[in-house]
Design an enzyme around this catalytic site. Structure first.
Site, PDB file in Angstrom:
ATOM      1  N   THR A 169       0.951  -0.940  -0.209  1.00  0.00           N
ATOM      2  CA  THR A 169      -0.191  -0.075   0.026  1.00  0.00           C
ATOM      3  C   THR A 169       0.608   1.543  -0.251  1.00  0.00           C
ATOM      4  O   THR A 169       2.035   0.896   0.469  1.00  0.00           O
ATOM      5  CB  THR A 169      -1.241   0.166   0.916  1.00  0.00           C
ATOM      6  OG1 THR A 169      -1.655  -1.229   1.148  1.00  0.00           O
ATOM      7  CG2 THR A 169      -1.308   1.107   1.486  1.00  0.00           C
ATOM      8  N   ASP A 205      -3.200   4.911  -2.213  1.00  0.00           N
ATOM      9  CA  ASP A 205      -3.255   3.829  -3.368  1.00  0.00           C
ATOM     10  C   ASP A 205      -5.213   3.548  -3.362  1.00  0.00           C
ATOM     11  O   ASP A 205      -6.045   3.334  -2.321  1.00  0.00           O
ATOM     12  CB  ASP A 205      -2.310   3.474  -3.795  1.00  0.00           C
ATOM     13  CG  ASP A 205      -2.136   1.786  -3.087  1.00  0.00           C
ATOM     14  OD1 ASP A 205      -2.645   0.577  -4.262  1.00  0.00           O
ATOM     15  OD2 ASP A 205      -1.938   2.552  -1.794  1.00  0.00           O
ATOM     16  N   ARG A 230      -5.136  -0.323  -4.208  1.00  0.00           N
ATOM     17  CA  ARG A 230      -4.380  -1.996  -4.632  1.00  0.00           C
ATOM     18  C   ARG A 230      -5.110  -2.615  -3.478  1.00  0.00           C
ATOM     19  O   ARG A 230      -3.994  -2.396  -2.869  1.00  0.00           O
ATOM     20  CB  ARG A 230      -3.438  -1.694  -6.100  1.00  0.00           C
ATOM     21  CG  ARG A 230      -2.877  -3.837  -6.257  1.00  0.00           C
ATOM     22  CD  ARG A 230      -1.156  -3.315  -6.557  1.00  0.00           C
ATOM     23  NE  ARG A 230      -1.972  -2.926  -7.743  1.00  0.00           N
ATOM     24  CZ  ARG A 230      -1.119  -3.406  -9.161  1.00  0.00           C
ATOM     25  NH1 ARG A 230       0.863  -3.153  -8.465  1.00  0.00           N
ATOM     26  NH2 ARG A 230      -1.130  -2.512  -9.888  1.00  0.00           N
ATOM     27  N   LYS A 263      -9.343   2.665   1.060  1.00  0.00           N
ATOM     28  CA  LYS A 263      -8.331   2.768   1.864  1.00  0.00           C
ATOM     29  C   LYS A 263      -8.231   3.682   3.024  1.00  0.00           C
ATOM     30  O   LYS A 263      -7.766   3.398   3.996  1.00  0.00           O
ATOM     31  CB  LYS A 263      -7.041   3.101   1.402  1.00  0.00           C
ATOM     32  CG  LYS A 263      -6.482   1.367   0.681  1.00  0.00           C
ATOM     33  CD  LYS A 263      -5.016   0.758  -0.269  1.00  0.00           C
ATOM     34  CE  LYS A 263      -5.179  -0.201  -0.374  1.00  0.00           C
ATOM     35  NZ  LYS A 263      -3.203  -0.467  -0.621  1.00  0.00           N
ATOM     36  N   GLY A 280      -1.654  -2.783   5.636  1.00  0.00           N
ATOM     37  CA  GLY A 280      -1.214  -3.787   6.372  1.00  0.00           C
ATOM     38  C   GLY A 280      -2.000  -4.354   5.718  1.00  0.00           C
ATOM     39  O   GLY A 280      -2.846  -4.563   4.720  1.00  0.00           O
ATOM     40  N   SER A 297       4.060  -0.064   1.967  1.00  0.00           N
ATOM     41  CA  SER A 297       5.332  -0.507   1.280  1.00  0.00           C
ATOM     42  C   SER A 297       5.743   0.785   0.355  1.00  0.00           C
ATOM     43  O   SER A 297       7.155   0.739  -0.503  1.00  0.00           O
ATOM     44  CB  SER A 297       4.697  -1.611   0.174  1.00  0.00           C
ATOM     45  OG  SER A 297       3.510  -1.666  -0.596  1.00  0.00           O
ATOM     46  N   ASP A 300       5.910   1.452  -6.695  1.00  0.00           N
ATOM     47  CA  ASP A 300       6.357   0.778  -6.012  1.00  0.00           C
ATOM     48  C   ASP A 300       5.502  -0.947  -6.537  1.00  0.00           C
ATOM     49  O   ASP A 300       4.046  -0.216  -6.994  1.00  0.00           O
ATOM     50  CB  ASP A 300       5.498   0.412  -4.062  1.00  0.00           C
ATOM     51  CG  ASP A 300       5.081  -0.608  -3.125  1.00  0.00           C
ATOM     52  OD1 ASP A 300       4.489  -0.481  -2.703  1.00  0.00           O
ATOM     53  OD2 ASP A 300       6.369  -1.176  -3.502  1.00  0.00           O
ATOM     54  N   SER A 306       1.659  -1.696  -4.756  1.00  0.00           N
ATOM     55  CA  SER A 306       1.038   0.021  -4.485  1.00  0.00           C
ATOM     56  C   SER A 306      -0.376  -0.154  -6.259  1.00  0.00           C
ATOM     57  O   SER A 306       1.361  -0.428  -7.220  1.00  0.00           O
ATOM     58  CB  SER A 306       0.920   1.162  -4.051  1.00  0.00           C
ATOM     59  OG  SER A 306       1.798   0.814  -2.859  1.00  0.00           O
TER      60      SER A 306
END
Lengths: 235, 273
Positions: B39, B55, B57, B71, B85, B167, B204, B207
């Site tokens: 994330t 984001d 995903r 999120k 998480g 991340s 990343d 994400s």
């Protein structure tokens, strides 16, 4: 519930088949300040007298009409502290319902759960029944609704009802004045007039409390300024 | 100090550190674990309040489980919380605290404060000793002003003017560190948050997809769901695909007819009522 020494219920049947404690609880309700509710075509109104024991009491600290959820409100007649406990429990039950079903609790469900709590206290060890009758007003997908819950745990849906000291006069007055297609503003005027009937002394925006639910489904307790406007319209 | 060991000037990966790591591992050093939160979530304080971004995903290992999940969670009308998480943990813990805040609002008759949400969250997470894998960016505006906090799974918190988690946090933080300044306007804040989330989305693997933004100011909250869609899905054919008979080669055919056999037994007992 209750101490281990009191695992027996204090509410027991009399030979005539009545639960005397509940009768006494209803007497406590009957000697409480008058409260009433009216279901209109496009909303609900609940109101109560707010007679304080002395002029020295800060009236802003007393709030007899409370919100249980954004679209459900409640008023009582009887013992204030018992009311506070029930309000706390009902609010928590509404939240638990939402957490479990991700749906805002319907009015009938909340009434049922509150009534179940009140019934518990007539059949559990070491506790006494609640000394309050509640008028629960709500507006959900089933439209505007008004319910009365008694210390025994029984509940009824009403078009208009009253409780407390002036119950018989108030109910007669409401029977005469109630119409099926009443608008909310008419209902508020009728509520004020009904309170005025049995009020000892001069009614003002500081010694009554009014809670309303319009079609926007948001329970609102009217401020003294708003009550004043309605009082002026009535006179 | 004259350095005789210089990194090669051109191209190629330098394996010096890999040799060092192997040597350290042989001598008993435990390698640090990898952050598994796929994330990028961010938050910053601007002139009139806070802006939160995330984001969209949701990953299950190497698979994208949800291409457009939410999120940014509701805590109170004036407080929102981004969660990184384990998705179930962030949802459950934010729902629970949101419910507790509502009860608290009824009991006090006041607007909820960000520190209240913060304390409820950190107490819960600490009690579970990090097993509730929720890393959160909590932001809101209350009577004491705008606030932004980060909450870690073990229950520690930070109070910051700008924060990133997940991340993709390093990619997003690089954008914040270079461009953040105090007293940003609303437009600048939203732009910076979007840039930071995009940095996470593009750099990343954990994400991706779209950018969600939430702007909280005194008395007003705007939830801009899918504020930016930098990864549109391009379909090969608008007419769809047709599969005519004969396109797929049939290697072998075996047909098993289903037999229907009904047996009627006479003189049985009637079922007991």
């Amino acid at each position: 519930m209750g101490d281990s020494q009191y695992s027996f219920s204090l509410t027991t049947f009399s030979p005539s088949g009545k639960l005397v404690q509940i009768e006494h609880a209803l007497t406590a309700v009957g000697s409480g300040q008058t409260s009433l509710g009216i279901k209109a075509a496009n909303g609900v109104v609940i109101a109560t007298e707010k007679k304080l024991p002395s002029i020295l009491v800060d009236e802003t600290s007393v709030q007899k009409i409370q919100a249980l959820t954004p679209n459900i409100g409640v008023v009582y007649s009887g013992m204030g502290p018992d009311f506070r406990v029930l309000v706390r429990k009902s609010r928590k039950q509404a939240q638990q319902y939402y957490r479990l079903y991700k749906e805002h609790i319907p009015v009938t469900q909340l009434v049922r759960e509150t009534a179940a709590v009140m019934q518990e206290f007539t059949q559990s060890g070491g506790v006494r029944p609640f000394g309050v009758s509640l008028l629960i007003a709500g507006y959900d997908d089933n439209g505007p609704q008004l319910y009365q819950v008694d210390p025994s745990g029984s509940y009824f849906s009403w078009k208009a009802s009253a409780m407390g000291k002036n119950v018989s006069n108030a109910k007669t007055f409401l029977e005469k004045r109630y119409t099926e297609d009443m608008e909310l503003d008419d209902a508020i005027h009728t509520a004020i007039l009904t309170l005025k009937e049995g009020y000892e002394g001069q009614i003002s925006s500081n010694n009554i409390e009014i809670g309303i639910l319009r079609a926007d489904r948001e329970f609102k307790v009217l401020s003294p300024a708003e009550i004043k406007d309605f009082l002026e319209e009535v006179e | 100090m004259t350095g005789s060991m210089d990194l090669p000037a051109k191209g190629g990966f330098s394996f010096d550190l890999c040799r060092r790591n192997n040597m350290l591992q042989k001598n008993g050093l435990k390698l640090p674990g990898f952050r598994k939160t796929g994330t990028t979530i961010v938050g910053l304080v601007f002139q009139d309040g806070v802006v939160l971004g995330a984001d969209t995903r949701a990953t299950e290992g190497p698979i994208v489980a949800d291409k457009n999940c939410e999120k940014i969670h509701f805590m109170a009308p004036n407080i929102y919380c981004c969660g990184a998480g384990t998705a179930a943990d962030t949802e459950a813990v934010t729902d629970m605290v949101s419910s507790q805040l509502q009860l608290h609002r009824y009991a006090t008759g006041r607007e909820s404060r960000v520190v209240t949400a913060l304390t409820l969250l950190k107490s819960h997470l600490f009690r579970y000793q990090g097993h509730v894998s929720a890393a959160l960016v909590l932001g809101g505006v209350d009577c004491t002003g705008p606030h932004l906090h980060t909450v870690y799974p073990h229950g520690s918190t930070d109070t910051l003017p700008f924060a990133t988690m997940g991340s993709g946090s390093l990619a997003a933080m690089s954008v914040f560190e270079s461009k953040y300044k105090e007293g940003l306007t609303r437009e600048e804040g939203i732009q910076l948050v979007s840039d930071a989330i995009c940095a996470g989305i593009f750099n990343d693997l954990g994400s991706g997809s779209n950018v969600d933004v939430c702007v909280i100011t005194k008395g007003k909250t705007e939830y801009l769901r899918n504020h930016q869609l930098p990864n549109p899905r391009t379909y090969a054919s608008s007419k769809g695909y047709s599969f005519t008979k004969g396109q797929t080669e049939v290697l072998s055919t075996k047909i098993t007819p289903l037999k229907q056999k009904v047996e009627v037994t006479e003189g049985g007992d009637a079922m007991e009522e």
